[in-house]
Design a protein around this motif. Sequence first.
Motif, short mmCIF file in Angstrom:
data_model
loop_
_atom_site.label_atom_id
_atom_site.label_comp_id
_atom_site.label_asym_id
_atom_site.label_seq_id
_atom_site.Cartn_x
_atom_site.Cartn_y
_atom_site.Cartn_z
N GLU A 48 -27.80 99.38 -75.57
CA GLU A 48 -26.56 99.44 -74.25
C GLU A 48 -26.60 100.89 -73.94
O GLU A 48 -26.24 100.88 -72.62
N ASP A 49 -27.21 101.96 -74.46
CA ASP A 49 -27.13 103.15 -73.78
C ASP A 49 -28.59 103.59 -73.47
O ASP A 49 -28.53 104.57 -72.59
N ILE A 106 -32.41 106.73 -69.81
CA ILE A 106 -33.78 106.95 -69.22
C ILE A 106 -33.45 107.13 -67.47
O ILE A 106 -34.46 108.07 -67.08
N ARG A 107 -32.47 106.41 -66.87
CA ARG A 107 -32.41 106.67 -65.69
C ARG A 107 -32.10 108.23 -65.30
O ARG A 107 -32.52 108.81 -64.31
N GLU A 124 -33.10 92.84 -62.86
CA GLU A 124 -33.47 92.98 -64.31
C GLU A 124 -32.33 92.62 -65.15
O GLU A 124 -32.49 91.94 -65.94
N GLU A 125 -31.04 92.96 -64.89
CA GLU A 125 -29.98 92.52 -65.56
C GLU A 125 -29.62 91.07 -65.61
O GLU A 125 -29.25 90.53 -66.65
N GLU A 126 -29.87 90.75 -64.63
CA GLU A 126 -29.90 88.96 -64.32
C GLU A 126 -30.88 88.23 -65.20
O GLU A 126 -30.79 87.30 -65.58
N VAL A 127 -32.11 88.89 -65.05
CA VAL A 127 -33.13 88.04 -65.83
C VAL A 127 -32.97 88.16 -67.36
O VAL A 127 -33.06 87.22 -68.04
#
Length: 153
Positions: A26-27, A32-33, A137-140
């Motif tokens: 979750e974090d 990383i970003r 990416e989140e959708e995948v």
Amino acid sequence: MLDRIARDFGLGEVPEVPVVRVTTPEDRDGLIRGCMAEQGFAPDAEGNYTYPQAQDRAFGMATYTCWARYPLHQRYWGGAPSQDQREKLYRYWVDVRMPCLRRLGYTIPDPPTMEAWLGGQEWAPHYFAVPKNRADEEEVERLCPATPPGYYN
């Protein structure tokens, strides 16, 4: 994963990077970003990283550094998975995740045999499914989760 990043970017010898914080799924992405931005590679509003080709090695080193600084907690990778866990993961990837990614339009090559994969041949369907941006990416991950339900329990 760090070995793969170093290899994919042709980094050769890499420095030892101290861990800043062990993370959860979750974090980790946010950390990383933020780390990548500190390294001079801030993602755009859609979560994409764009940079001149001449910066490819620097981007690779930043990626390596950030992933090393913020490793995923062992609970989520479980150290060395048991034979049963590895077989379960392989079957899930072949029977569920690979077809799901193909339905989304990604070209995923056929997997090696389970025996070859268990013997060390690298393959995972997500190696070949590179979303265009953070939203994709989140959708995948929502539609085709990387691990079977309950894998980390």
